[in-house]
Design a protein around this motif. Structure first.
Motif, PDB file in Angstrom:
ATOM      1  N   THR A  83       0.839  -1.197   0.000  1.00  0.00           N
ATOM      2  CA  THR A  83       0.000   0.000   0.000  1.00  0.00           C
ATOM      3  C   THR A  83       0.873   1.246   0.000  1.00  0.00           C
ATOM      4  OG1 THR A  83      -1.836  -1.138   1.085  1.00  0.00           O
ATOM      5  CG2 THR A  83      -1.781   1.261   1.294  1.00  0.00           C
ATOM      6  N   LEU A  94       2.474   1.565  -3.589  1.00  0.00           N
ATOM      7  CA  LEU A  94       1.572   2.109  -4.611  1.00  0.00           C
ATOM      8  C   LEU A  94       1.254   3.578  -4.332  1.00  0.00           C
ATOM      9  CD1 LEU A  94      -0.647  -1.065  -4.951  1.00  0.00           C
ATOM     10  CD2 LEU A  94       0.792  -0.083  -6.767  1.00  0.00           C
ATOM     11  N   GLU A 136       2.987  -1.161 -10.759  1.00  0.00           N
ATOM     12  CA  GLU A 136       2.233  -2.421 -10.766  1.00  0.00           C
ATOM     13  C   GLU A 136       2.876  -3.403  -9.782  1.00  0.00           C
ATOM     14  OE1 GLU A 136       0.958  -5.934 -14.009  1.00  0.00           O
ATOM     15  OE2 GLU A 136       2.262  -4.273 -14.599  1.00  0.00           O
ATOM     16  N   ARG A 175       7.598  -1.405 -12.008  1.00  0.00           N
ATOM     17  CA  ARG A 175       6.832  -2.634 -11.765  1.00  0.00           C
ATOM     18  C   ARG A 175       7.575  -3.424 -10.678  1.00  0.00           C
ATOM     19  NH1 ARG A 175       6.579  -4.513 -16.746  1.00  0.00           N
ATOM     20  NH2 ARG A 175       4.479  -3.728 -17.172  1.00  0.00           N
ATOM     21  N   PHE A 227      -5.869   0.489  -2.829  1.00  0.00           N
ATOM     22  CA  PHE A 227      -5.338   0.095  -4.137  1.00  0.00           C
ATOM     23  C   PHE A 227      -5.808  -1.292  -4.533  1.00  0.00           C
ATOM     24  CE2 PHE A 227      -2.553   3.665  -4.648  1.00  0.00           C
ATOM     25  CZ  PHE A 227      -2.246   4.061  -3.357  1.00  0.00           C
ATOM     26  N   VAL A 257      -5.183  -4.608  -7.027  1.00  0.00           N
ATOM     27  CA  VAL A 257      -4.061  -5.259  -7.743  1.00  0.00           C
ATOM     28  C   VAL A 257      -4.601  -6.354  -8.663  1.00  0.00           C
ATOM     29  CG1 VAL A 257      -2.346  -4.766  -5.944  1.00  0.00           C
ATOM     30  CG2 VAL A 257      -3.733  -6.875  -5.810  1.00  0.00           C
TER      31      VAL A 257
END
Ligand code: MLT
Length: 231
Positions: free
Chosen positions: A37, A40, A46, A98, A229, A231
């Protein structure tokens, strides 16, 4: 009119199948979903979960620009870029990147929730944002990562915290695991800290000292972040 949610809880990722109709909240308070968390929120592009460090290395070969992240025994996997401490996932490190992520328990929970219609990262650090994210969901499944396939107090406590917070919307704790988790719900920040510090994994992390000990404190900070978020 918000929907009256039915909330199921998996106390470990393999407890039962996650229904495709569900909005899944994946919970690994110490530390994966807390850490991811933060990652992001700090701009990571990603999250790509991997079940093992070996699987992560295979993904890296196909995507050399990705960062290798994860731990075994709480410590960074040798040769990886990042371990599993929120403090490592600063904007200058993860921004735009990423993240191939192979933690001991959190990655497994992420993979087990793969069939769910939505997959939301949940932890105390963003509890209110998670509640907003599931506000209109009729079917919620909280997938607790636990520890090596076993029950983890800190994750169940967060599941209970969510269920209790949904009480004003007359949420139903669907099944014995959800009712058990609801009974564990911490009522304030002091009880959250106690749950994390007294949990098996919390005590282990604290025994490592330094950043690991500070991680337990960081992961206990209710609503340190105000974003949720998927995923
Ligand atoms: C995890 O986050 O998957 C594990 O609980 C281990 C940890 O990072 O401490």
């Amino acid at each position: 009119m918000p929907t009256r949610p039915a909330v199921r809880v998996l106390l470990t990722p393999d407890a039962e199948r996650v229904p495709a109709r569900s909005a899944a909240v994946i919970v690994d308070v110490l530390r994966a979903t807390s850490t991811l968390t933060f990652a992001l929120a700090n701009g990571a592009a990603e999250i790509v979960p991997a079940a093992t460090p070996e699987a992560a290395l295979g993904l890296k070969r196909r995507d050399p620009a990705a960062l290798l992240c994860g731990e075994r025994g709480g410590r960074i996997v040798p040769g990886f870029d990042l371990g599993n401490s929120p403090a490592e996932y600063a904007p200058g490190v993860v921004g735009g990147r990423r993240l191939i992520f192979a933690s001991t328990n959190g990655s497994i929970a992420l993979l087990r929730a793969g069939a769910a219609r939505r997959r939301i990262l949940g932890a105390f650090v963003n509890a209110s944002a998670v509640l907003r994210a599931i506000a209109d969901e009729p079917h919620v499944t909280i997938v607790c990562a636990g520890q090596l396939g076993r029950f983890g107090l800190e994750d169940a406590a967060f599941a209970g915290y969510l269920i209790q917070a949904l009480a004003p919307r007359d949420a139903s704790a669907d099944g014995p695991a959800a009712r058990f988790a609801a009974a564990l719900a911490p009522r304030d920040s002091a009880e959250v800290r106690t749950a994390l510090e007294s949990s098996s994994h919390g005590r282990y992390l604290r025994s490592l000292g330094g950043e690991f000990l500070r991680d337990v404190e960081r992961c206990a900070e209710i609503d340190a972040l105000d974003r949720a978020f998927e995923v």
